[in-house]
Design a protein around this motif. Structure first.
Motif, short mmCIF file in Angstrom:
data_model
loop_
_atom_site.label_atom_id
_atom_site.label_comp_id
_atom_site.label_asym_id
_atom_site.label_seq_id
_atom_site.Cartn_x
_atom_site.Cartn_y
_atom_site.Cartn_z
N LEU A 171 0.84 -1.20 0.00
CA LEU A 171 0.00 0.00 0.00
C LEU A 171 0.88 1.25 0.00
O LEU A 171 0.61 2.21 -0.73
N MET A 172 1.94 1.24 0.81
CA MET A 172 2.83 2.40 0.87
C MET A 172 3.49 2.65 -0.49
O MET A 172 3.64 3.80 -0.91
N ARG A 173 3.90 1.58 -1.15
CA ARG A 173 4.50 1.75 -2.50
C ARG A 173 3.49 2.39 -3.44
O ARG A 173 3.80 3.29 -4.20
N ARG A 174 2.26 1.88 -3.37
CA ARG A 174 1.24 2.40 -4.29
C ARG A 174 0.93 3.87 -3.99
O ARG A 174 0.78 4.68 -4.90
N LEU A 175 0.85 4.23 -2.71
CA LEU A 175 0.46 5.61 -2.36
C LEU A 175 1.58 6.61 -2.60
O LEU A 175 1.34 7.81 -2.62
N THR A 176 2.80 6.12 -2.76
CA THR A 176 3.92 7.05 -2.96
C THR A 176 4.45 7.00 -4.39
O THR A 176 5.50 7.56 -4.69
N HIS A 177 3.69 6.36 -5.24
CA HIS A 177 4.03 6.32 -6.65
C HIS A 177 3.68 7.69 -7.22
O HIS A 177 2.60 8.22 -6.96
N ARG A 178 4.61 8.31 -7.97
CA ARG A 178 4.31 9.65 -8.49
C ARG A 178 3.31 9.56 -9.64
O ARG A 178 3.59 8.93 -10.65
N GLU A 179 2.13 10.17 -9.42
CA GLU A 179 1.08 10.12 -10.44
C GLU A 179 0.44 11.48 -10.53
O GLU A 179 0.30 12.18 -9.51
N PRO A 180 -0.01 11.87 -11.74
CA PRO A 180 -0.65 13.18 -11.87
C PRO A 180 -1.92 13.24 -11.03
O PRO A 180 -2.62 12.24 -10.89
N GLY A 181 -2.17 14.39 -10.45
CA GLY A 181 -3.42 14.60 -9.70
C GLY A 181 -3.34 14.22 -8.24
O GLY A 181 -4.30 14.43 -7.51
N ARG A 182 -2.22 13.65 -7.81
CA ARG A 182 -2.18 13.27 -6.40
C ARG A 182 -1.93 14.53 -5.55
O ARG A 182 -1.36 15.52 -6.02
N PRO A 183 -2.36 14.50 -4.27
CA PRO A 183 -2.09 15.65 -3.40
C PRO A 183 -0.61 15.67 -3.00
O PRO A 183 0.15 14.77 -3.38
N LEU A 184 -0.21 16.69 -2.27
CA LEU A 184 1.15 16.73 -1.72
C LEU A 184 1.29 15.53 -0.77
O LEU A 184 0.46 15.36 0.13
N VAL A 185 2.28 14.69 -1.00
CA VAL A 185 2.45 13.49 -0.17
C VAL A 185 3.56 13.75 0.84
O VAL A 185 4.71 14.01 0.48
N SER A 186 3.17 13.71 2.11
CA SER A 186 4.08 13.99 3.23
C SER A 186 4.42 12.67 3.92
O SER A 186 3.54 11.81 4.09
N PHE A 187 5.68 12.51 4.32
CA PHE A 187 6.12 11.22 4.88
C PHE A 187 7.08 11.47 6.04
O PHE A 187 8.09 12.14 5.88
N ASP A 188 6.71 10.94 7.19
CA ASP A 188 7.62 11.00 8.34
C ASP A 188 8.27 9.62 8.45
O ASP A 188 7.56 8.61 8.60
N VAL A 189 9.58 9.56 8.35
CA VAL A 189 10.28 8.27 8.29
C VAL A 189 9.96 7.38 9.49
O VAL A 189 9.76 6.17 9.36
N ASN A 190 9.87 7.95 10.69
CA ASN A 190 9.45 7.21 11.88
C ASN A 190 10.01 5.78 11.94
O ASN A 190 9.25 4.81 12.03
N HIS A 191 11.30 5.67 11.91
CA HIS A 191 11.93 4.33 12.00
C HIS A 191 11.75 3.81 13.42
O HIS A 191 12.26 4.41 14.37
N ARG A 192 11.02 2.73 13.57
CA ARG A 192 10.80 2.12 14.89
C ARG A 192 11.56 0.80 14.92
O ARG A 192 11.09 -0.19 14.36
N PRO A 193 12.75 0.79 15.55
CA PRO A 193 13.59 -0.42 15.50
C PRO A 193 12.83 -1.67 15.94
O PRO A 193 13.02 -2.74 15.36
N ALA A 194 11.91 -1.53 16.91
CA ALA A 194 11.20 -2.71 17.42
C ALA A 194 10.31 -3.35 16.37
O ALA A 194 9.86 -4.49 16.54
N LEU A 195 10.03 -2.63 15.26
CA LEU A 195 9.15 -3.20 14.24
C LEU A 195 9.91 -3.82 13.07
O LEU A 195 9.31 -4.47 12.23
N TRP A 196 11.22 -3.60 13.00
CA TRP A 196 11.92 -4.00 11.77
C TRP A 196 12.51 -5.41 11.83
O TRP A 196 12.70 -6.04 10.79
N HIS A 197 12.77 -5.92 13.01
CA HIS A 197 13.20 -7.33 13.16
C HIS A 197 14.18 -7.77 12.08
O HIS A 197 13.96 -8.77 11.40
N GLY A 198 15.21 -7.00 11.86
CA GLY A 198 16.20 -7.42 10.88
C GLY A 198 15.82 -7.14 9.44
O GLY A 198 16.60 -7.35 8.52
N ALA A 199 14.58 -6.65 9.19
CA ALA A 199 14.20 -6.30 7.80
C ALA A 199 15.00 -5.07 7.39
O ALA A 199 15.47 -4.31 8.24
N ASP A 200 15.12 -4.87 6.09
CA ASP A 200 16.01 -3.81 5.60
C ASP A 200 15.33 -2.44 5.61
O ASP A 200 14.42 -2.20 4.81
#
Ligand code: KDG
Length: 319
Positions: A154-183
């Motif tokens: 879903l995140m990939r789809r919502l951040t795909h650059r497409e005409p007509g989309r609103p300004l897309v704002s993103f807070d990186v919010n890296h939460r180490p406890a959620l990544w469990h070794g994922a990249d």
């Protein structure tokens, strides 16, 4: 149109009755948390129209979340109820201390119970574009990238650059406890598809090994605006050819939780009002200062006229 649409998981939060290790806390009281709904609630309380898009369980915790977020003035009409999956919850320590659960030193100890939650089932099939493109701004965070494979799609789809989309704002919010070794480089990939990116210097170091604001901007050249938060030192924003640093006002920190969300809300509020970059940073700092000085996630933002007066103080008042 609504000013801002915020999409992401919120949870019922259990805040301890006393400081100390989770192992030693005997009682908790109920509150609410969720980076994106925090931004929506703060923007609504600051006089903007905000919608929160998410999923919660068909359970009492879901009822409470939806009611509490609606009570802040946020439109919750697009929130879905999942009859099969529960609402996520989480516990954290009151004090700011190093922990083995969340590796960042000086942060609260955090334990999530959100795997398989209603919001973790968010997916491209379940989120209608008309619901998330309805605002002037769509605000997302990197927490959603880590919740499940369908959330990452879903995140990939919502951040795909497409005409007509609103300004897309993103807070990186890296939460180490959620990544469990994922990249966590996925967070950089998602950030590159956005127009406005917030990232802490500490999290860019932890997630990507990038040392300072200039290195972060060099790694993220695509977004029109990149805001690097530097803790007590302030924040540096890059936008077009501009590079502006604004020191943070000194405050006695009660808890860091929610401060990043408040900063994003202040910056977004000033952005919606068309204010210059320096003022957008100052409004971010002012709302963050309000959140830093209360124990919970959410603080009442100062009234707009009051915030404008503080933001207009000359440079000597700003460090
Ligand atoms: O920014 C505050 C959030 O971290 C907190 O409310 C909980 O959303 C949350 C999370 O996933 O950590």
């Amino acid at each position: 149109t609504v000013d801002v649409v915020c999409l992401g998981e919120s949870m019922v939060t259990f805040v301890p009755s006393q400081d100390g290790r989770l192992a030693d806390v005997p009682a908790f009281h109920r509150s609410i948390g969720g980076a994106e709904s925090n931004v929506a609630c703060t923007l609504a309380r600051a006089g903007h129209s905000a919608r929160w898009v998410s999923r919660v369980g068909a359970d009492g915790f879901g009822d409470h979340l939806v009611a509490a977020i609606a009570a802040a003035g946020v439109d919750v009409g697009a929130v879905q109820r999942d009859p099969h999956r529960p609402t996520g919850i989480y516990f954290r320590t009151a004090g700011e201390r190093a922990t083995t659960v969340d590796a960042a030193p000086g942060r609260a100890e955090v334990v999530y119970y959100r795997k398989g939650s209603a919001a973790s089932a968010l997916s491209p099939a379940l989120v209608q574009r008309r619901d998330v493109w309805a605002g002037r701004v769509l605000h997302l965070t990197g927490i959603t990238c880590a919740l499940s494979a369908t959330c990452a799609s879903l995140m990939r789809r919502l951040t795909h650059r497409e005409p007509g989309r609103p300004l897309v704002s993103f807070d990186v919010n890296h939460r180490p406890a959620l990544w469990h070794g994922a990249d966590p480089w996925l967070l950089a990939e998602i950030a590159r598809g956005c127009d406005l990116v917030f990232v802490g210097e500490d999290e860019a170091q932890a997630a990507w090994g990038l040392a300072d604001a200039d290195a972060i901007r060099a790694a993220l050249p695509e977004p029109a605006t990149v805001v690097v938060k530097q803790g007590a030192a302030g924040a540096t924003a890059f936008s077009g050819g501009e590079r502006v640093h604004v020191p943070a006002p000194a405050v006695d920190v009660v808890a860091h939780v929610g401060a990043g969300d408040a900063f994003a809300a202040g910056f977004l509020s000033a952005t919606l009002r068309g204010l210059p970059l320096r003022d957008r940073l100052r409004h971010g700092h002012l709302l963050a200062a309000a959140a830093l000085t209360v124990p919970g996630d959410l603080a009442a933002p100062p009234a707009r006229g009051h915030a404008d007066g503080l933001a207009a103080l000359d440079d000597t008042a700003w460090g």
